[in-house]
Design a protein around this motif. Structure first.
Motif, short mmCIF file in Angstrom:
data_model
loop_
_atom_site.label_atom_id
_atom_site.label_comp_id
_atom_site.label_asym_id
_atom_site.label_seq_id
_atom_site.Cartn_x
_atom_site.Cartn_y
_atom_site.Cartn_z
N TYR A 108 35.33 44.62 43.76
CA TYR A 108 34.68 44.25 45.79
C TYR A 108 33.94 45.24 46.35
O TYR A 108 33.95 46.26 45.74
CB TYR A 108 36.41 44.44 46.30
CG TYR A 108 37.33 46.05 46.06
CD1 TYR A 108 36.93 47.26 47.04
CD2 TYR A 108 38.09 46.37 45.05
CE1 TYR A 108 36.90 48.34 46.38
CE2 TYR A 108 38.63 47.83 44.94
CZ TYR A 108 37.70 49.00 45.51
OH TYR A 108 38.31 49.54 45.63
N GLU A 164 38.39 35.42 46.12
CA GLU A 164 38.84 35.01 45.42
C GLU A 164 38.20 34.08 44.10
O GLU A 164 39.12 33.77 43.35
CB GLU A 164 39.69 33.96 46.46
CG GLU A 164 40.42 35.28 47.44
CD GLU A 164 41.56 35.98 46.72
OE1 GLU A 164 42.51 35.16 45.64
OE2 GLU A 164 41.56 37.27 47.38
N ARG A 219 36.01 31.26 48.82
CA ARG A 219 37.05 32.05 49.09
C ARG A 219 37.04 33.42 49.14
O ARG A 219 36.98 33.84 47.87
CB ARG A 219 38.83 31.54 48.57
CG ARG A 219 39.76 31.63 49.77
CD ARG A 219 40.63 31.36 49.46
NE ARG A 219 41.92 31.55 50.02
CZ ARG A 219 43.11 31.57 50.07
NH1 ARG A 219 43.14 30.55 49.25
NH2 ARG A 219 44.18 31.87 50.69
N ARG A 255 38.54 36.71 50.35
CA ARG A 255 40.08 38.28 51.06
C ARG A 255 39.47 39.59 51.53
O ARG A 255 39.28 40.14 50.74
CB ARG A 255 41.23 38.30 50.01
CG ARG A 255 42.61 38.85 50.98
CD ARG A 255 43.76 38.65 49.73
NE ARG A 255 43.43 39.23 48.12
CZ ARG A 255 43.60 40.36 47.74
NH1 ARG A 255 44.04 42.02 48.61
NH2 ARG A 255 42.83 41.14 46.82
#
Length: 162
Positions: A116, A141, A145, A147
């Motif tokens: 991340y 994700e 997508r 998060r």
């Protein structure tokens, strides 16, 4: 004489920014010298005292020229050479070392099992006597997508109150 050269190099910069995930430590100077012969102990003690007074004066002049509060010099004198005082964010602000109201880091990749990117910031509360830590983490994700996770430290004394 050790004069914490790394800290003084940083304090001499025209722009001083201490990232929220970094630290700046200080300690007092240590006078080292070689004595030839056998001078009286009082002469050695007097020499040490004069040299430390001179070092304190030089430090105070340097800090004043850099726009840094004399409070930092007062603190440095209380920290033994063998120890280290890590300056807190409120001290960095109060002493005039880093006066940004929202010090932050760049986005950085964290290579975990699930990678991340993250960013950390500290938000000044009121007069700068306290700062709150904030962190953003962005996870992928899948290819379409992501998060975003946001975490903020509670204000001291406000946890559990509405």
């Amino acid at each position: 004489m050790c004069v914490s050269a790394c800290a003084y190099l940083f304090l001499g910069a025209t722009d001083r920014e201490v990232a929220p995930d970094s630290v700046l430590g200080v300690h007092n100077s240590r006078l080292m010298f070689v004595v030839h012969g056998h001078p009286p102990p009082q002469a050695v003690a007097d020499f040490k005292r004069r040299e430390m007074v001179s070092a304190d004066r030089d430090r105070n002049l340097f800090l004043a020229a850099m726009g840094i509060s004399r409070e930092l010099s007062d603190l440095i004198r209380t920290v033994k050479f063998e120890n280290l005082h890590v300056l807190t964010r409120p001290e960095l602000y109060r002493f005039g070392i880093d006066t940004r109201p929202l010090p932050d880091t760049l986005w950085a990749v964290e290579k975990e099992a699930r990678p991340y990117v993250r960013k950390i910031a500290q938000q000044k509360n009121g007069d700068g006597s306290a700062f709150r830590m904030m962190e953003w983490r962005l996870f992928c994700e899948n290819k379409d997508r992501g998060r975003l996770m946001f975490v903020r430290e509670f204000e001291e004394g406000r946890a559990g109150k509405s």
